[in-house]
Design an enzyme around this catalytic site. Structure first.
Site, PDB file in Angstrom:
ATOM      1  N   CYS A  29       0.937  -0.924  -0.266  1.00 14.52           N
ATOM      2  CA  CYS A  29      -0.178  -0.275   0.124  1.00 14.52           C
ATOM      3  C   CYS A  29       0.561   0.842  -0.586  1.00 14.52           C
ATOM      4  CB  CYS A  29      -0.883  -0.190   1.599  1.00 14.52           C
ATOM      5  SG  CYS A  29      -1.470   1.131   1.596  1.00 14.52           S
ATOM      6  N   CYS A  32       0.403   3.280   3.228  1.00 13.10           N
ATOM      7  CA  CYS A  32       0.649   3.203   4.157  1.00 13.10           C
ATOM      8  C   CYS A  32       2.143   3.340   4.086  1.00 13.10           C
ATOM      9  CB  CYS A  32       1.089   1.368   4.286  1.00 13.10           C
ATOM     10  SG  CYS A  32      -1.197   0.937   4.178  1.00 13.10           S
TER      11      CYS A  32
END
Length: 104
Positions: A29, A32
């Site tokens: 991600c 993230c």
């Protein structure tokens, strides 16, 4: 910050009496990775809370149970109950994360 590797570890962590913040994330991600750039500073500012990370892909049942639709998501627990949820769209800046935590 503790990295959750088993469901029973997660269950024990969220049952703490004090506030526990769980960061639901994954390895692939991009948002993230952005959160990773500033989360250490935030955890230092909020040492009154317990912190853990959990990989949404490794624990899809927990993610579904907690209605984690986007990542990263920050969930706050107390005594086993979710009391707050910062969804991924709102977890992109240190200011947004700090505001969320300061309003608990």
């Amino acid at each position: 910050m503790k990295n959750i590797s088993a469901e029973q570890e997660y269950r024990k962590q969220i049952k703490q009496e004090g506030l526990t913040v769980g960061i639901f994330t994954t390895t692939w991600c991009p948002d993230c990775k952005r959160l990773d750039m500033f989360i250490d500073e935030i955890t230092q500012e909020h040492q009154d809370k317990q912190w853990f990370t959990i990989d949404r892909d490794e624990f899809p049942e927990i993610s579904e149970e907690q209605t984690v639709m986007g990542i990263p998501s920050l969930l706050v627990f107390k005594n086993g109950e979710k009391i707050a949820h910062l969804h991924s769209a709102n977890a992109k800046t240190p200011e947004a994360v700090n505001e969320f935590l300061n309003n608990l």
